[in-house]
Scaffold this motif. Structure first.
Motif, PDB file in Angstrom:
ATOM      1  N   LYS A  47      10.047   7.363 -30.502  1.00 44.60           N
ATOM      2  CA  LYS A  47      10.563   7.694 -31.835  1.00 44.60           C
ATOM      3  C   LYS A  47      11.101   6.472 -32.573  1.00 44.60           C
ATOM      4  CE  LYS A  47      12.410  11.742 -32.533  1.00 44.60           C
ATOM      5  NZ  LYS A  47      13.286  12.948 -32.511  1.00 44.60           N
ATOM      6  N   LYS A  48      11.471   5.442 -31.830  1.00 44.82           N
ATOM      7  CA  LYS A  48      11.959   4.208 -32.436  1.00 44.82           C
ATOM      8  C   LYS A  48      10.828   3.235 -32.788  1.00 44.82           C
ATOM      9  CE  LYS A  48      16.536   4.085 -30.227  1.00 44.82           C
ATOM     10  NZ  LYS A  48      17.434   3.273 -29.360  1.00 44.82           N
ATOM     11  N   GLY A  49       9.615   3.582 -32.379  1.00 43.16           N
ATOM     12  CA  GLY A  49       8.481   2.688 -32.615  1.00 43.16           C
ATOM     13  C   GLY A  49       8.211   1.738 -31.464  1.00 43.16           C
ATOM     14  N   GLY A  50       8.958   1.880 -30.380  1.00 38.55           N
ATOM     15  CA  GLY A  50       8.712   1.066 -29.192  1.00 38.55           C
ATOM     16  C   GLY A  50       7.479   1.557 -28.454  1.00 38.55           C
ATOM     17  N   GLY A  76       8.768  -3.786 -33.455  1.00 37.00           N
ATOM     18  CA  GLY A  76       8.849  -4.999 -34.253  1.00 37.00           C
ATOM     19  C   GLY A  76       8.929  -6.287 -33.469  1.00 37.00           C
ATOM     20  N   LYS A  77       8.823  -6.195 -32.151  1.00 39.27           N
ATOM     21  CA  LYS A  77       8.950  -7.387 -31.309  1.00 39.27           C
ATOM     22  C   LYS A  77       7.580  -7.858 -30.826  1.00 39.27           C
ATOM     23  CE  LYS A  77      13.476  -7.211 -31.409  1.00 39.27           C
ATOM     24  NZ  LYS A  77      14.267  -8.217 -32.144  1.00 39.27           N
ATOM     25  N   LYS A  78       7.519  -9.135 -30.451  1.00 38.00           N
ATOM     26  CA  LYS A  78       6.333  -9.711 -29.824  1.00 38.00           C
ATOM     27  C   LYS A  78       6.790 -10.465 -28.579  1.00 38.00           C
ATOM     28  CE  LYS A  78       3.310 -11.791 -32.439  1.00 38.00           C
ATOM     29  NZ  LYS A  78       2.709 -12.700 -33.458  1.00 38.00           N
ATOM     30  N   GLN A  79       6.055 -10.314 -27.508  1.00 37.48           N
ATOM     31  CA  GLN A  79       6.322 -11.061 -26.272  1.00 37.48           C
ATOM     32  C   GLN A  79       7.695 -10.787 -25.666  1.00 37.48           C
ATOM     33  OE1 GLN A  79       2.781 -12.285 -25.679  1.00 37.48           O
ATOM     34  NE2 GLN A  79       4.266 -13.322 -24.420  1.00 37.48           N
ATOM     35  N   GLN A  80       8.302  -9.655 -25.968  1.00 40.29           N
ATOM     36  CA  GLN A  80       9.637  -9.349 -25.430  1.00 40.29           C
ATOM     37  C   GLN A  80       9.575  -8.071 -24.595  1.00 40.29           C
ATOM     38  OE1 GLN A  80      12.929  -9.632 -28.212  1.00 40.29           O
ATOM     39  NE2 GLN A  80      11.876 -11.190 -29.415  1.00 40.29           N
ATOM     40  N   LEU A  81       8.853  -8.158 -23.500  1.00 39.08           N
ATOM     41  CA  LEU A  81       8.633  -6.986 -22.666  1.00 39.08           C
ATOM     42  C   LEU A  81       9.835  -6.646 -21.801  1.00 39.08           C
ATOM     43  CD1 LEU A  81       4.974  -7.391 -21.348  1.00 39.08           C
ATOM     44  CD2 LEU A  81       5.810  -5.941 -23.190  1.00 39.08           C
TER      45      LEU A  81
END
Length: 280
Positions: A118-121, A152-157
């Motif tokens: 729901k947060k887009g994750g 909205g993140k990249k490379q932050q797994l």
């Protein structure tokens, strides 16, 4: 609808309709807000579209050997791009944004299936299946895990699960409370409580079957794939089965009313009119 529904109450077995058998291996169906479905033909490196008008068209050539697909809440098509073991986002203009390229300098095993919370994750599974188009012949990571990428993140797994043998199919409930994950390697499917920000808890074994892909209907029934499509209720009891020849890869509800079950199965795609709506 009660928990004792049968095949006939979910769908008419005589209504299973072959749409096309022109592909090499179909996978990863995802439905957009219009009810159109996008799916992959991985060996031929293409993403196809099946419209609500019943027409087939190629959406993208050179798709990064796309596997699992999912639309985010903004209408971007998220792609498990298996060729370089990446995660992509394809905008409405067709522009590709690479969200994940590696994990601490090591190649991912091969992002396979994904679901957006729901947060887009993004939750995604990362099993290892050797591909003939790879230059490597062994994994760079020790385990096959489930990961979470915040919106909205990249490379932050974030590591979501690390105790499964070979996670594959994944889907969450529309209220954001639960996540279903199939351990195809162990032939088990689990339900987890979504605590938030990639954290999962309250692991519950749903049934002793694994799945390549999964979807849900409005009654909370779970549709799994492999040997055709098998339907379980939210207590884990089998309700129905859609028999198909060969390996069935994935499934989702499509159409304007989300009452058509779209199935990718080997070289073929099928449609089954349903008595229930999909919610994924």
């Amino acid at each position: 609808m009660s928990s004792t529904i049968s095949n006939a109450q979910l769908f008419n077995p005589d209504s299973i309709r072959l749409i096309s058998d022109q592909f090499a291996f179909t996978e990863g169906p995802a439905v957009n807000k219009k009810g159109e479905v996008f799916f992959t033909d991985q060996p031929n490196d293409k993403i196809w579209k099946y419209g609500i008008d019943g027409k087939l068209s190629v959406f993208m050539e050179k798709s990064g050997r796309a596997n699992g697909l999912h639309f985010d809440r903004s209408g971007n098509l998220l792609v498990c791009a298996d060729e370089q073991n990446q995660l992509w986002s394809i905008g409405k203009n067709g522009k590709i944004k690479v969200l994940i390229t590696d994990l601490d300098g090591k190649k991912l095993n091969g992002p396979n299936d994904l679901w957006v919370d729901k947060k887009g994750g993004i939750y995604f599974t990362d099993p290892y299946y050797q591909r003939d188009y790879w230059t490597r012949n062994q994994p760079e990571l020790e385990k096959q895990n489930v990961y979470y990428l915040p919106a909205g993140k990249k490379q932050q797994l974030t590591l979501a699960l690390d105790d499964l043998k070979q996670p594959n199919g994944i889907v969450g409930t529309p209220d954001g409370k639960y996540l279903y994950v199939s351990d195809l390697g162990a032939q088990k499917t689990y339900r987890y409580e979504i605590i938030g920000d990639g954290k999962l808890g309250d692991k519950k074994l749903m049934f002793e079957k694994g799945s390549d892909g999964m979807t849900l209907d409005e009654d909370g029934n779970i549709y799994i794939t492999g040997n055709g499509v098998t339907v379980f209720n939210k207590e884990g009891l089998q309700l129905a089965h859609v028999p198909l020849k060969g390996w069935t890869g994935n499934v989702c509800f499509v159409g304007k009313d989300r009452k058509q079950l779209f199935i990718t199965s080997g070289k073929t795609i099928y449609i089954v009119p349903m008595q229930v709506r999909g919610v994924e």
